[in-house]
Write a protein that holds these residues in place. Sequence first.
Motif, PDB file in Angstrom:
ATOM      1  N   UNK A  10      -3.996  10.373   5.156  1.00 58.14           N
ATOM      2  CA  UNK A  10      -2.353   9.904   5.528  1.00 58.14           C
ATOM      3  C   UNK A  10      -1.874   8.661   4.870  1.00 58.14           C
ATOM      4  N   UNK A  11      -2.003   7.557   5.748  1.00 55.68           N
ATOM      5  CA  UNK A  11      -1.257   6.061   5.213  1.00 55.68           C
ATOM      6  C   UNK A  11      -2.702   5.111   4.985  1.00 55.68           C
ATOM      7  N   UNK A  37      -7.642   0.485  -8.708  1.00 55.80           N
ATOM      8  CA  UNK A  37      -7.459   1.340  -7.449  1.00 55.80           C
ATOM      9  C   UNK A  37      -6.193   0.235  -6.143  1.00 55.80           C
ATOM     10  N   UNK A  38      -6.260  -0.746  -6.406  1.00 56.21           N
ATOM     11  CA  UNK A  38      -5.854  -1.659  -5.098  1.00 56.21           C
ATOM     12  C   UNK A  38      -4.672  -1.923  -5.448  1.00 56.21           C
ATOM     13  N   UNK A  39      -4.048  -2.200  -7.320  1.00 58.38           N
ATOM     14  CA  UNK A  39      -2.729  -1.832  -7.068  1.00 58.38           C
ATOM     15  C   UNK A  39      -1.958  -0.212  -6.662  1.00 58.38           C
ATOM     16  N   UNK A  44       1.757   2.581  -3.598  1.00 58.30           N
ATOM     17  CA  UNK A  44       2.129   3.305  -3.025  1.00 58.30           C
ATOM     18  C   UNK A  44       3.092   3.151  -2.053  1.00 58.30           C
ATOM     19  N   UNK A  45       4.373   3.838  -1.731  1.00 57.58           N
ATOM     20  CA  UNK A  45       5.045   3.602  -0.231  1.00 57.58           C
ATOM     21  C   UNK A  45       4.174   4.649   0.636  1.00 57.58           C
ATOM     22  N   UNK A  46       3.264   5.501   0.731  1.00 56.22           N
ATOM     23  CA  UNK A  46       3.060   6.279   1.860  1.00 56.22           C
ATOM     24  C   UNK A  46       1.671   5.198   2.551  1.00 56.22           C
ATOM     25  N   UNK A  47       0.987   4.395   1.282  1.00 54.73           N
ATOM     26  CA  UNK A  47       0.239   3.987   1.930  1.00 54.73           C
ATOM     27  C   UNK A  47       0.133   2.280   2.922  1.00 54.73           C
ATOM     28  N   UNK A  95      -5.810 -10.695  -1.570  1.00 49.68           N
ATOM     29  CA  UNK A  95      -5.011 -11.800  -0.853  1.00 49.68           C
ATOM     30  C   UNK A  95      -3.273 -11.534  -0.854  1.00 49.68           C
ATOM     31  N   UNK A  96      -2.902 -10.833  -2.330  1.00 46.17           N
ATOM     32  CA  UNK A  96      -1.860 -11.087  -2.254  1.00 46.17           C
ATOM     33  C   UNK A  96      -1.563  -9.373  -1.537  1.00 46.17           C
ATOM     34  N   UNK A  97      -1.378  -8.456  -1.707  1.00 46.32           N
ATOM     35  CA  UNK A  97      -1.582  -7.189  -1.829  1.00 46.32           C
ATOM     36  C   UNK A  97      -0.069  -7.460  -0.066  1.00 46.32           C
ATOM     37  N   UNK A  98       0.650  -6.538   0.100  1.00 45.64           N
ATOM     38  CA  UNK A  98       1.784  -6.951   1.692  1.00 45.64           C
ATOM     39  C   UNK A  98       0.878  -6.185   2.363  1.00 45.64           C
ATOM     40  N   UNK A  99       0.415  -5.484   2.144  1.00 49.55           N
ATOM     41  CA  UNK A  99      -0.452  -4.679   3.667  1.00 49.55           C
ATOM     42  C   UNK A  99      -1.890  -5.223   3.644  1.00 49.55           C
ATOM     43  N   UNK A 100      -2.056  -4.618   5.260  1.00 41.16           N
ATOM     44  CA  UNK A 100      -3.708  -4.949   5.435  1.00 41.16           C
ATOM     45  C   UNK A 100      -4.735  -4.226   5.258  1.00 41.16           C
ATOM     46  N   UNK A 101      -5.837  -5.546   4.641  1.00 47.80           N
ATOM     47  CA  UNK A 101      -7.080  -4.756   3.210  1.00 47.80           C
ATOM     48  C   UNK A 101      -8.235  -5.002   4.434  1.00 47.80           C
ATOM     49  N   UNK A 102      -8.284  -3.987   4.859  1.00 49.14           N
ATOM     50  CA  UNK A 102     -10.507  -4.118   5.297  1.00 49.14           C
ATOM     51  C   UNK A 102     -10.898  -3.695   4.699  1.00 49.14           C
TER      52      UNK A 102
END
Length: 261
Positions: A10-11, A37-39, A44-47, A95-102
């Motif tokens: 999913x997302x 993979x991080x890139x 990916x706008x769906x992620x 740290x730079x990616x604009x999405x929460x990283x778990x």
Amino acid sequence: MEHIIYQLEEDLAILTLNRPEVANGFHIPMCEEILEALTLAEEDPAVHFVLINANGKVFSVGGDLVEMKRAVDEDDIPSLTKIAELVNTISYKIKQIAKPVLMEVDGAVAGAAANMAVAADFCLATDKAKFIQAFVGVGLAPDAGGIHLLSRSIGVTRAVQLAMTGEALTADKALEWGLVYRVCKADKLEKTREQLLKKLRRGSSNSYAAIKKLVWESQFKDWQDYAVLELNLQASLAQTEDFKEGVRAHSERRRPKFTGK
């Protein structure tokens, strides 16, 4: 990809370290795949969320000690310097990616992997997880942005003490110090992750991106200067007799005899 598994649910983009035969030790190809993979997840706008986990009983020992031994035997220090550069870039990217990283961790989380766990926005740990700044055991200093991250997360004194002693930090202590978001039994890890994602999915991705930008600007915008110093020091340490002794001692399962040379 050969050394990690990248999949979408999913997302959620999931990056799974997949070198259990060497305790998920980092070498150049694996690091390059993680960055790729991080890139992919970032672009990916769906992620909306990124998860890093691992196959095997050990999350990661950090640097691939088999590769370190080969590099020492063949005097291939440039390859070790390249790995130090790559693991720093991975933490930087997290740290730079604009999405929460778990990050989900079970078992030992050592070296560069321990510092990537600090870089993550949410670290979920089983009660068997142990975080180890293992660098001093082979005559190195923390890489993957370790001191930069740790000193801001748990304070300078605690960061120095962990780095200098190499003592293992239990999951409960890591939770107490604020490095870990939740601690659970191994069979409850997926449920704990889904509870967190359920909570996060109620929020706005715009807010999360802004929060990460603010954190970066307030705490980490001097990262590049730090990274240069970290890499230069690691390259210098990798040339020492103490580093070679540390790697050989680990391979021979004995205590290293450092001389300061």
